[in-house]
Design a protein around this motif. Structure first.
Motif, mmCIF file in Angstrom:
data_model
loop_
_atom_site.group_PDB
_atom_site.id
_atom_site.type_symbol
_atom_site.label_atom_id
_atom_site.label_comp_id
_atom_site.label_asym_id
_atom_site.label_seq_id
_atom_site.Cartn_x
_atom_site.Cartn_y
_atom_site.Cartn_z
ATOM 1 N N ASP A 44 0.852 -1.208 0.000
ATOM 2 C CA ASP A 44 0.000 0.000 0.000
ATOM 3 C C ASP A 44 0.879 1.246 0.000
ATOM 4 O O ASP A 44 0.648 2.192 -0.757
ATOM 5 C CB ASP A 44 -0.901 0.025 1.255
ATOM 6 N N HIS A 45 1.897 1.225 0.845
ATOM 7 C CA HIS A 45 2.829 2.356 0.953
ATOM 8 C C HIS A 45 3.494 2.643 -0.397
ATOM 9 O O HIS A 45 3.565 3.788 -0.846
ATOM 10 C CB HIS A 45 3.870 2.002 2.019
ATOM 11 N N LEU A 46 3.951 1.585 -1.103
ATOM 12 C CA LEU A 46 4.622 1.753 -2.397
ATOM 13 C C LEU A 46 3.665 2.301 -3.460
ATOM 14 O O LEU A 46 4.036 3.148 -4.272
ATOM 15 C CB LEU A 46 5.217 0.426 -2.857
ATOM 16 N N PRO A 49 16.862 -2.335 1.803
ATOM 17 C CA PRO A 49 15.772 -2.764 0.909
ATOM 18 C C PRO A 49 14.560 -1.844 0.866
ATOM 19 O O PRO A 49 13.974 -1.666 -0.208
ATOM 20 C CB PRO A 49 15.404 -4.147 1.436
ATOM 21 N N HIS A 50 14.180 -1.214 2.002
ATOM 22 C CA HIS A 50 13.051 -0.286 1.999
ATOM 23 C C HIS A 50 13.366 0.898 1.098
ATOM 24 O O HIS A 50 12.583 1.281 0.223
ATOM 25 C CB HIS A 50 12.751 0.180 3.429
ATOM 26 N N HIS A 51 14.556 1.466 1.284
ATOM 27 C CA HIS A 51 14.994 2.580 0.424
ATOM 28 C C HIS A 51 15.019 2.157 -1.048
ATOM 29 O O HIS A 51 14.586 2.893 -1.931
ATOM 30 C CB HIS A 51 16.409 3.019 0.800
ATOM 31 N N VAL A 109 13.394 -0.256 -2.885
ATOM 32 C CA VAL A 109 12.159 -0.405 -3.666
ATOM 33 C C VAL A 109 11.351 0.898 -3.677
ATOM 34 O O VAL A 109 10.639 1.173 -4.654
ATOM 35 C CB VAL A 109 11.268 -1.582 -3.201
ATOM 36 N N GLU A 110 11.477 1.701 -2.609
ATOM 37 C CA GLU A 110 10.816 3.006 -2.621
ATOM 38 C C GLU A 110 11.430 3.874 -3.720
ATOM 39 O O GLU A 110 10.721 4.533 -4.481
ATOM 40 C CB GLU A 110 10.983 3.678 -1.257
ATOM 41 N N CYS A 111 12.746 3.817 -3.854
ATOM 42 C CA CYS A 111 13.457 4.574 -4.887
ATOM 43 C C CYS A 111 12.981 4.126 -6.274
ATOM 44 O O CYS A 111 12.683 4.957 -7.137
ATOM 45 C CB CYS A 111 14.952 4.306 -4.714
HETATM 46 MN MN LIG Z 1 8.918 4.559 3.120
#
Ligand SMILES: [Mn+2]
Length: 199
Positions: free
Chosen positions: A40-42, A162-164, A166-168
């Motif tokens: 959802d966030h992505l 990994p959070h950075h 895929v958000e990137c």
């Molecule tokens: Mn984030």
């Protein structure tokens, strides 16, 4: 060229049930319910950075895992963008973006030329954000590329977290697709192809 570039798509299989609406010229707002909080966030980031208006309701077989839901949302999103693009007259067709996020740098190029193909290179040390396997974003991009008819080159030049990472990638992907789907005022009545057909 259609005035409002808005499309809705619904799809139901034994694995997932998805309804999605997109406005390509929206203000970047979204309402996202997939049952997978990180996804959802992505998708919220995708809407915000693409300046799309996006509504997603997905119910999937999460007890199996997240794979079907993530892949099928990519498929339905691609179909909705394709529908909203209509005959593609006047669009820029090609889009690209280079996006930094903390230690990560993504470089993405897209061709909305109806020749689906994905080149994907995203490597980071660990694959999980909580229980979300970021490899699923490759499946999302492959499904999106196929249903949108887009040639997608997705590269994470470098990055660690990994959070950075895929958000990137998702922010960069949204901006590249936004770029490619914009109307070019210098050629707003032209089809961006010498072939005379892009659908
Ligand atoms: Mn984030």
């Amino acid at each position: 060229m259609a005035n409002d570039r808005i499309a809705s798509v619904s799809r139901k299989t034994a694995e997932t049930e998805i309804s999605l609406q997109i406005n390509l010229d929206g203000p970047g707002e979204s309402s996202i319910q997939t049952g997978i909080p990180f996804f959802d966030h992505l998708l919220e980031l995708f809407a915000r950075h693409g300046l799309f208006a996006l509504k997603v309701e997905a119910k999937g077989d999460l007890s199996v895992d997240y794979h079907h839901t993530v892949e099928d949302v990519g498929l339905v999103l691609g179909e909705a963008i394709r529908k909203a693009l209509g005959d593609k007259v006047g669009i820029k067709r090609y889009g690209f973006f280079i996006l930094p996020m903390d230690e990560c740098l993504a470089r993405i190029a897209v061709d909305l030329g109806n020749r689906p193909l994905l080149v994907y290179s995203v490597e980071v040390n660990s694959s999980y954000v909580r229980d979300f396997n970021i490899l699923l974003i490759k499946e999302f991009c492959r499904a999106l590329s196929n249903s949108l008819g887009a040639n997608l080159h997705v590269n994470l030049e470098y990055g660690e977290e990994p959070h950075h990472a895929v958000e990137c990638v998702m922010k960069c992907l949204a901006r590249a697709i936004d770029h490619a789907s914009q109307i070019d005022p210098r050629a707003s009545d032209e089809l961006p192809s010498t072939k005379g057909l892009l659908t």
